[in-house]
Design a protein around this motif. Sequence first.
Motif, PDB file in Angstrom:
ATOM      1  N   LYS A  96       6.615  -4.272   9.795  1.00 20.88           N
ATOM      2  CA  LYS A  96       7.329  -3.025   9.922  1.00 20.88           C
ATOM      3  C   LYS A  96       7.887  -2.093   9.115  1.00 20.88           C
ATOM      4  CE  LYS A  96      11.488  -2.301  13.008  1.00 20.88           C
ATOM      5  NZ  LYS A  96      12.359  -3.061  13.951  1.00 20.88           N
ATOM      6  N   ALA A  97       8.751  -3.104   7.825  1.00 22.98           N
ATOM      7  CA  ALA A  97       9.010  -2.353   6.855  1.00 22.98           C
ATOM      8  C   ALA A  97       7.727  -0.563   5.912  1.00 22.98           C
ATOM      9  CB  ALA A  97       9.291  -2.922   5.791  1.00 22.98           C
ATOM     10  N   LEU A  98       6.283  -1.737   5.641  1.00 17.51           N
ATOM     11  CA  LEU A  98       5.531  -0.544   4.826  1.00 17.51           C
ATOM     12  C   LEU A  98       5.569   0.314   5.917  1.00 17.51           C
ATOM     13  CD1 LEU A  98       3.045  -3.485   3.130  1.00 17.51           C
ATOM     14  CD2 LEU A  98       4.612  -1.431   2.172  1.00 17.51           C
ATOM     15  N   MET A  99       5.385   0.177   7.670  1.00 18.62           N
ATOM     16  CA  MET A  99       4.606   1.107   8.136  1.00 18.62           C
ATOM     17  C   MET A  99       6.506   2.481   8.529  1.00 18.62           C
ATOM     18  SD  MET A  99       1.582   0.932   8.922  1.00 18.62           S
ATOM     19  CE  MET A  99       1.261   0.482   6.986  1.00 18.62           C
ATOM     20  N   SER A 100       7.601   1.937   8.154  1.00 19.15           N
ATOM     21  CA  SER A 100       8.373   3.035   8.184  1.00 19.15           C
ATOM     22  C   SER A 100       8.528   3.511   7.984  1.00 19.15           C
ATOM     23  CB  SER A 100       9.807   1.507   9.058  1.00 19.15           C
ATOM     24  OG  SER A 100       9.638   1.281   7.338  1.00 19.15           O
ATOM     25  N   ASP A 101       9.545   4.431   8.080  1.00 19.62           N
ATOM     26  CA  ASP A 101       9.703   6.440   7.050  1.00 19.62           C
ATOM     27  C   ASP A 101      10.571   5.514   6.501  1.00 19.62           C
ATOM     28  OD1 ASP A 101      12.188   5.583   8.470  1.00 19.62           O
ATOM     29  OD2 ASP A 101      12.303   6.913   9.963  1.00 19.62           O
ATOM     30  N   GLN A 102      11.206   4.796   5.622  1.00 14.20           N
ATOM     31  CA  GLN A 102      12.199   3.864   4.730  1.00 14.20           C
ATOM     32  C   GLN A 102      11.167   4.034   3.331  1.00 14.20           C
ATOM     33  OE1 GLN A 102      13.142   0.254   6.725  1.00 14.20           O
ATOM     34  NE2 GLN A 102      15.474   0.704   6.076  1.00 14.20           N
ATOM     35  N   MET A 103       9.294   3.211   3.869  1.00 18.76           N
ATOM     36  CA  MET A 103       8.177   3.733   2.562  1.00 18.76           C
ATOM     37  C   MET A 103       7.343   4.613   2.927  1.00 18.76           C
ATOM     38  SD  MET A 103       8.407  -0.561   3.052  1.00 18.76           S
ATOM     39  CE  MET A 103       8.054  -1.095   1.224  1.00 18.76           C
ATOM     40  N   THR A 104       7.462   4.313   3.950  1.00 24.05           N
ATOM     41  CA  THR A 104       5.617   5.712   3.904  1.00 24.05           C
ATOM     42  C   THR A 104       5.941   6.809   2.531  1.00 24.05           C
ATOM     43  OG1 THR A 104       6.513   6.678   6.049  1.00 24.05           O
ATOM     44  CG2 THR A 104       5.180   5.272   6.112  1.00 24.05           C
ATOM     45  N   SER A 105       6.315   7.360   2.578  1.00 19.09           N
ATOM     46  CA  SER A 105       7.044   8.638   1.674  1.00 19.09           C
ATOM     47  C   SER A 105       6.291   8.132   0.058  1.00 19.09           C
ATOM     48  CB  SER A 105       8.004   9.004   1.560  1.00 19.09           C
ATOM     49  OG  SER A 105       8.813   8.148   1.394  1.00 19.09           O
ATOM     50  N   VAL A 106       6.527   7.101  -0.063  1.00 18.21           N
ATOM     51  CA  VAL A 106       5.990   6.530  -1.401  1.00 18.21           C
ATOM     52  C   VAL A 106       4.578   5.037  -1.159  1.00 18.21           C
ATOM     53  CG1 VAL A 106       7.017   4.597  -3.447  1.00 18.21           C
ATOM     54  CG2 VAL A 106       8.311   6.776  -2.095  1.00 18.21           C
ATOM     55  N   TYR A 107       4.915   4.456  -0.179  1.00 17.59           N
ATOM     56  CA  TYR A 107       3.814   3.205  -0.644  1.00 17.59           C
ATOM     57  C   TYR A 107       3.411   4.089   0.882  1.00 17.59           C
ATOM     58  CZ  TYR A 107       7.224  -0.590  -2.639  1.00 17.59           C
ATOM     59  OH  TYR A 107       8.044  -0.642  -3.505  1.00 17.59           O
TER      60      TYR A 107
ATOM     61  N   ASN B 213       3.080  -2.691  15.127  1.00 18.02           N
ATOM     62  CA  ASN B 213       4.139  -2.097  14.133  1.00 18.02           C
ATOM     63  C   ASN B 213       2.585  -1.024  14.160  1.00 18.02           C
ATOM     64  OD1 ASN B 213       6.711  -2.311  13.950  1.00 18.02           O
ATOM     65  ND2 ASN B 213       5.563  -4.407  13.572  1.00 18.02           N
ATOM     66  N   PRO B 214       2.054  -0.298  14.791  1.00 14.89           N
ATOM     67  CA  PRO B 214       0.583   0.730  14.130  1.00 14.89           C
ATOM     68  C   PRO B 214       0.951   1.077  13.114  1.00 14.89           C
ATOM     69  CG  PRO B 214       1.889   1.219  15.937  1.00 14.89           C
ATOM     70  CD  PRO B 214       3.118   0.110  15.947  1.00 14.89           C
ATOM     71  N   ALA B 215      -0.027   1.946  12.611  1.00 11.08           N
ATOM     72  CA  ALA B 215       0.078   3.009  11.735  1.00 11.08           C
ATOM     73  C   ALA B 215       0.723   4.780  11.219  1.00 11.08           C
ATOM     74  CB  ALA B 215      -1.017   3.047  10.754  1.00 11.08           C
ATOM     75  N   PRO B 216       1.683   5.208  11.355  1.00 12.66           N
ATOM     76  CA  PRO B 216       2.711   5.543  11.812  1.00 12.66           C
ATOM     77  C   PRO B 216       1.339   7.344  12.027  1.00 12.66           C
ATOM     78  CG  PRO B 216       3.818   5.134  10.020  1.00 12.66           C
ATOM     79  CD  PRO B 216       2.283   4.345   9.449  1.00 12.66           C
ATOM     80  N   THR B 217       1.806   8.178  12.746  1.00 12.29           N
ATOM     81  CA  THR B 217       1.241   9.118  12.899  1.00 12.29           C
ATOM     82  C   THR B 217       1.535  10.290  11.908  1.00 12.29           C
ATOM     83  OG1 THR B 217       2.495  10.047  15.032  1.00 12.29           O
ATOM     84  CG2 THR B 217       0.266   8.867  15.228  1.00 12.29           C
ATOM     85  N   GLY B 218       1.207  11.838  11.679  1.00 18.81           N
ATOM     86  CA  GLY B 218       1.375  12.606  10.769  1.00 18.81           C
ATOM     87  C   GLY B 218       1.961  11.978   9.020  1.00 18.81           C
ATOM     88  N   SER B 219       1.943  13.156   8.535  1.00 19.25           N
ATOM     89  CA  SER B 219       1.987  12.684   6.583  1.00 19.25           C
ATOM     90  C   SER B 219       2.817  12.082   6.580  1.00 19.25           C
ATOM     91  CB  SER B 219       2.525  14.286   6.786  1.00 19.25           C
ATOM     92  OG  SER B 219       3.693  14.188   6.411  1.00 19.25           O
ATOM     93  N   GLY B 220       4.007  11.304   7.216  1.00 17.14           N
ATOM     94  CA  GLY B 220       4.565   9.958   6.507  1.00 17.14           C
ATOM     95  C   GLY B 220       5.325  10.481   5.437  1.00 17.14           C
ATOM     96  N   GLY B 221       5.828  11.244   5.550  1.00 20.81           N
ATOM     97  CA  GLY B 221       6.182  11.781   3.994  1.00 20.81           C
ATOM     98  C   GLY B 221       5.912  11.838   2.481  1.00 20.81           C
ATOM     99  N   PHE B 222       4.502  12.320   2.546  1.00 18.06           N
ATOM    100  CA  PHE B 222       3.970  12.358   1.433  1.00 18.06           C
ATOM    101  C   PHE B 222       4.513  12.771   0.533  1.00 18.06           C
ATOM    102  CE2 PHE B 222       0.935  15.413   3.289  1.00 18.06           C
ATOM    103  CZ  PHE B 222       0.619  15.739   1.886  1.00 18.06           C
ATOM    104  N   THR B 223       4.149  13.187  -0.630  1.00 17.08           N
ATOM    105  CA  THR B 223       3.942  14.255  -1.983  1.00 17.08           C
ATOM    106  C   THR B 223       2.545  14.744  -2.112  1.00 17.08           C
ATOM    107  OG1 THR B 223       5.919  12.813  -2.768  1.00 17.08           O
ATOM    108  CG2 THR B 223       4.786  14.746  -4.430  1.00 17.08           C
ATOM    109  N   SER B 224       2.874  16.270  -1.840  1.00 22.32           N
ATOM    110  CA  SER B 224       1.013  16.273  -2.050  1.00 22.32           C
ATOM    111  C   SER B 224       0.542  17.261  -3.289  1.00 22.32           C
ATOM    112  CB  SER B 224       1.420  18.057  -1.176  1.00 22.32           C
ATOM    113  OG  SER B 224       2.383  18.954  -2.168  1.00 22.32           O
ATOM    114  N   THR B 225       1.497  16.489  -4.838  1.00 19.79           N
ATOM    115  CA  THR B 225       1.434  16.966  -5.569  1.00 19.79           C
ATOM    116  C   THR B 225       1.232  15.396  -6.506  1.00 19.79           C
ATOM    117  OG1 THR B 225       3.067  16.648  -6.787  1.00 19.79           O
ATOM    118  CG2 THR B 225       1.908  18.901  -6.145  1.00 19.79           C
ATOM    119  N   THR B 226       0.113  15.339  -7.415  1.00 20.37           N
ATOM    120  CA  THR B 226      -0.910  14.585  -7.980  1.00 20.37           C
ATOM    121  C   THR B 226       0.224  14.866  -9.712  1.00 20.37           C
ATOM    122  OG1 THR B 226      -2.460  13.319  -6.694  1.00 20.37           O
ATOM    123  CG2 THR B 226      -2.105  12.900  -9.219  1.00 20.37           C
TER     124      THR B 226
END
Length: 453
Positions: free
Chosen positions: A283-294, A338-351
């Motif tokens: 649940k934590a890994l699939m939540s917006d608490q973590m998806t921007s990083v994990y 706790n399915p995989a979130p839809t959308g971008s999950g708050g990812f960072t677009s740069t490497t």
Amino acid sequence: MRSIALASVLAAAVNLVTVVASPTPTEPEQPHKRASLPAVTASGNAFWQGSTRFYIRGVDYQPGGSSAMKDPLADTTVCERDITEFKKLGINTIRVYMTDNSANHDTCMNALADAGVYLIVDVNNPLYSINRFAPGPSYNAKYLQSVFATIDEFVKYDNTLAFFSGNEVINDNVTSTLSARYVKATTRDMRQYISNRGYRKIPVGYSAADVSQNRMQLAQYMNCGSDEERSDFFAFNDYSWCNTNFATAGWGEKVKNFTGYGIPIFLSEYGCITNGRDFGEVKALMSDQMTSVYSGGLMYEYALEENGYGIVKIPSSDSATVEEQPEFAKFAKALSANPAPTGSGGFTSTTNSVPCPTKDANWLIDSTELPSLPDGAKDLMKTGAGAGPGLKGAGSQNAGTGDTGNATPSSAGSTATSSSKNSAGLTAGPLEKAPLIIAGLVCVLTMTGTLLL
């Protein structure tokens, strides 16, 4: 005049191709065995299945453990038995710690693809690996030949998601941090081999031990320096969630620490058993608490061994059935709820890279230089690895001299590179240049034909 114009135009077109085209690989990529699953790529700090964010939702899979020295993906009876269970769980990824690079894996890899399951494969085994306390001699041509042969075997499958260049080589013994130079060199060599052979860019990274005193320094080390030296992702094992919650497990602090890290991160093992298991980690890994990083994680583990972590019991090595343990249903329920979130999950677009760690009591490396590629391995980059030694070879840990000298990277430092975005705001893969070149040539020749009329 028109013939001169034609020659000029054609010369310009040839020059265009010469400037833009990439060097011809020494051999063409091996044909893919199956394309029922789209290949997963890494971009920004996330993984992507096409233009859809991909989260790792899987299990660590090595029936019999490392002591058994068996490849579950080379045994059709074993893998097909367990794929049935994978479908029940609803996972999309497995990690296999040990494979036989002399065996054929078509049947099991195709069956995994049909079940919607990707593979993350460790390229090492007990015979061919980096010795944490004597890393120099163990980093040699025989070792890399085995590593490259494993790449050759699994790169041809579209559902090969990633390669691990090492697993828990650096541990809580501070002396083991000195081996990080050789693990990072292996990561560099794997990425270079994939590029030189003309293979698709399968991500390469490292799986770190659950060691708090050097985890962040190791993560920094694997993502610092030149582009050719850095990993494509970083993974670590985390057993701090012992039937507790996000705050008590300290996961919030880890998210904070890894924010801005610049490449994908996921858990290569999780699943503390100290206080029982409710798999609240999912649940934590699939939540917006973590998806921007994990980007998800792998639960340890599938098969019940003496350590007590498995969720199925396998009566014997050749058993056609397994006995699902109570944790099997709990894990399946957690994944379903706790399915995989839809959308971008708050990812960072740069490497981007990060600063290299400095030497201290917990980190003994005081240089950014990496070992040079061993002489005997240089030809492999051109000719290929050839037949793999499998799991019954002579081994490689004492086959080197331990002195390869230090490499000089072709590029120093790294800059953040913005990823292109599609209309949905998601990261798209890099634009291939070859179609553009061909289209340009067609336009040039069409215009030339008009001039000749």
